[in-house]
Design an enzyme around this catalytic site. Structure first.
Site, PDB file in Angstrom:
ATOM      1  N   CYS A 146      42.611  45.352  42.434  1.00  0.00           N
ATOM      2  CA  CYS A 146      41.593  44.459  41.862  1.00  0.00           C
ATOM      3  C   CYS A 146      41.384  43.208  42.695  1.00  0.00           C
ATOM      4  O   CYS A 146      40.338  42.570  42.589  1.00  0.00           O
ATOM      5  CB  CYS A 146      41.944  44.105  40.418  1.00  0.00           C
ATOM      6  N   ARG A 202      32.083  45.088  40.849  1.00  0.00           N
ATOM      7  CA  ARG A 202      32.165  44.099  39.762  1.00  0.00           C
ATOM      8  C   ARG A 202      30.762  43.611  39.423  1.00  0.00           C
ATOM      9  O   ARG A 202      30.396  43.466  38.255  1.00  0.00           O
ATOM     10  CB  ARG A 202      33.037  42.895  40.173  1.00  0.00           C
ATOM     11  N   ASP A 217      48.835  46.135  41.466  1.00  0.00           N
ATOM     12  CA  ASP A 217      48.378  44.760  41.226  1.00  0.00           C
ATOM     13  C   ASP A 217      49.550  43.826  41.526  1.00  0.00           C
ATOM     14  O   ASP A 217      50.691  44.288  41.710  1.00  0.00           O
ATOM     15  CB  ASP A 217      47.883  44.619  39.764  1.00  0.00           C
ATOM     16  N   ARG A 248      37.314  33.545  30.668  1.00  0.00           N
ATOM     17  CA  ARG A 248      38.597  33.934  31.280  1.00  0.00           C
ATOM     18  C   ARG A 248      39.642  32.970  30.743  1.00  0.00           C
ATOM     19  O   ARG A 248      39.543  31.748  30.927  1.00  0.00           O
ATOM     20  CB  ARG A 248      38.526  33.851  32.804  1.00  0.00           C
TER      21      ARG A 248
HETATM   22  N1   CP Z   1      39.797  40.754  40.412  1.00  0.00           N
HETATM   23  C1   CP Z   1      39.451  39.559  39.914  1.00  0.00           C
HETATM   24  O1   CP Z   1      39.223  39.387  38.711  1.00  0.00           O
HETATM   25  O2   CP Z   1      39.338  38.561  40.844  1.00  0.00           O
HETATM   26  P1   CP Z   1      39.168  37.000  40.565  1.00  0.00           P
HETATM   27  O3   CP Z   1      40.464  36.511  39.975  1.00  0.00           O
HETATM   28  O4   CP Z   1      38.903  36.417  41.932  1.00  0.00           O
HETATM   29  O5   CP Z   1      38.031  36.790  39.621  1.00  0.00           O
HETATM   30  N1  NVA Z   2      47.026  40.569  36.994  1.00  0.00           N
HETATM   31  C1  NVA Z   2      46.294  39.566  37.746  1.00  0.00           C
HETATM   32  C2  NVA Z   2      44.875  40.007  37.916  1.00  0.00           C
HETATM   33  C3  NVA Z   2      44.012  39.044  38.707  1.00  0.00           C
HETATM   34  C4  NVA Z   2      42.589  39.496  38.827  1.00  0.00           C
HETATM   35  C5  NVA Z   2      46.369  38.235  37.016  1.00  0.00           C
HETATM   36  O1  NVA Z   2      46.206  38.217  35.784  1.00  0.00           O
HETATM   37  O2  NVA Z   2      46.594  37.208  37.669  1.00  0.00           O
END
Ligand code: CP
Ligand code: NVA
Length: 305
Positions: free
Chosen positions: A260, A288, A220, A102
């Site tokens: 999400c 997920r 979102d 990530r």
């Molecule tokens: N939706 C999602 O990716 O949640 P987290 O940021 O908690 O991993």
């Molecule tokens: N768009 C949001 C999604 C989090 C799961 C972000 O990138 O923070």
């Protein structure tokens, strides 16, 4: 399947193949049927941003598959002190059987795959969030019994979720209507994919038109991770863009709401509509786990779809 870097790398049939395996693994988990398909394998999980769902579902998923997951915060590994992605890819490939990352730049995920020799899974970048959208499609199919021919509507920021939803939805035969405020449209690269689908894709600044007769509505956050400095400007630009009872009223009577998470009540989503659909939203979060287990099996067993 070698990697999961972004959904546009997959065909619709490949996405459906992942969902089929995800359904099977969910069934096996619910019925206590052993499915330790990754015994002895290790997943390295690099996090340069916060996470609850992604971290916990990948770690639990690897354990359920008989393997092991290792949480690698960029604050603790040398990546955070300037060791390059290229060097990190080369060294981690000597220890682990797969890497989940990530991060901010999509190019970092692509580089990790290029210079490593193990499968790489994208756990969110500024550009996209493919694992989330696989879980979303799985959840819609559970609730609606199909995907093809349904209308997906997304209201809000043209962010990583928007980019993945439009590609994922279109690939599996949905119509996708996306409404964003002016200058918050999705990424041009994702839009280029969408344009291949002609009138199956609608991009508008009119949120009520986008929501009309929708089978599923997504939203979102207005400010994604890494954009915190823009919070005030975004709150202004998105004023009135809340998914609330009025907006939901334009959709089909059996419309399903998805988010999400994490959600910001009273900002992008009204708490009353969220609470009405809380089961579908937390089923989405649960999925997920199952969708990612399918991705892990397909990548780490190097199975073709
Ligand atoms: N939706 C999602 O990716 O949640 P987290 O940021 O908690 O991993
Ligand atoms: N768009 C949001 C999604 C989090 C799961 C972000 O990138 O923070």
């Amino acid at each position: 399947m070698n990697h999961l870097l972004k959904l546009s790398d997959l065909t619709g049939a490949e996405i459906l193949g992942i969902l089929d395996l995800a359904d099977q693994l969910k069934y096996e988990k619910k019925h206590g049927i052993p499915h330790e398909r990754l015994k002895g394998k290790t997943l390295g999980m690099i996090f340069e941003k916060s996470s609850t769902r992604t971290r916990v579902s990948f770690e639990a998923g690897m354990f359920q598959l008989g393997g092991h997951a290792m949480f690698l915060s960029s604050r603790d590994i040398q990546l955070g002190r300037g060791e390059t992605i290229k060097a990190t890819a080369r060294v981690l490939s000597r220890y682990v059987d797969g890497i989940m990352i990530r991060t901010f730049e999509q190019s970092d995920v692509e580089q990790l795959a290029q210079f490593g020799s193990v499968p790489v899974i994208n756990g969110l970048t500024d550009y996209c969030h493919p694992c989330q959208v696989l879980a979303d499609l799985m959840t819609i199919r559970e609730y609606k019994g199909k995907l093809e021919g349904l209308k997906m509507c997304y209201i809000g920021d043209g962010n990583n979720m928007a980019n993945s939803l439009l590609v994922g939805g279109l690939r599996v035969g949905m119509t996708v209507a996306m409404a964003t405020p002016e200058s918050y449209e999705p990424d041009p690269q994702a839009l280029a994919v969408a344009r291949e689908y002609g009138d199956k894709f609608i991009l508008t600044n009119d949120r009520f038109a986008a929501a009309k007769d929708a089978d599923v509505i997504f939203t979102d956050v207005w400010t994604s991770m890494g954009q915190e400095a823009e919070t005030a400007a975004r709150a202004k630009a998105f004023a009135g863009w809340q998914v609330n009872r009025e907006l939901m009223g334009y959709a089909k009577p059996d419309v399903m709401l998805q988010h999400c998470l994490p959600a910001h009540m009273g900002e992008e989503i009204a708490e009353d509509v969220f609470e009405e659909q809380v089961d579908a939203i937390y089923d989405e979060a649960e999925n997920r786990l199952h969708a990612q287990k399918a991705v892990l099996v397909l990548c780490m067993e190097n199975k073709s779809l």
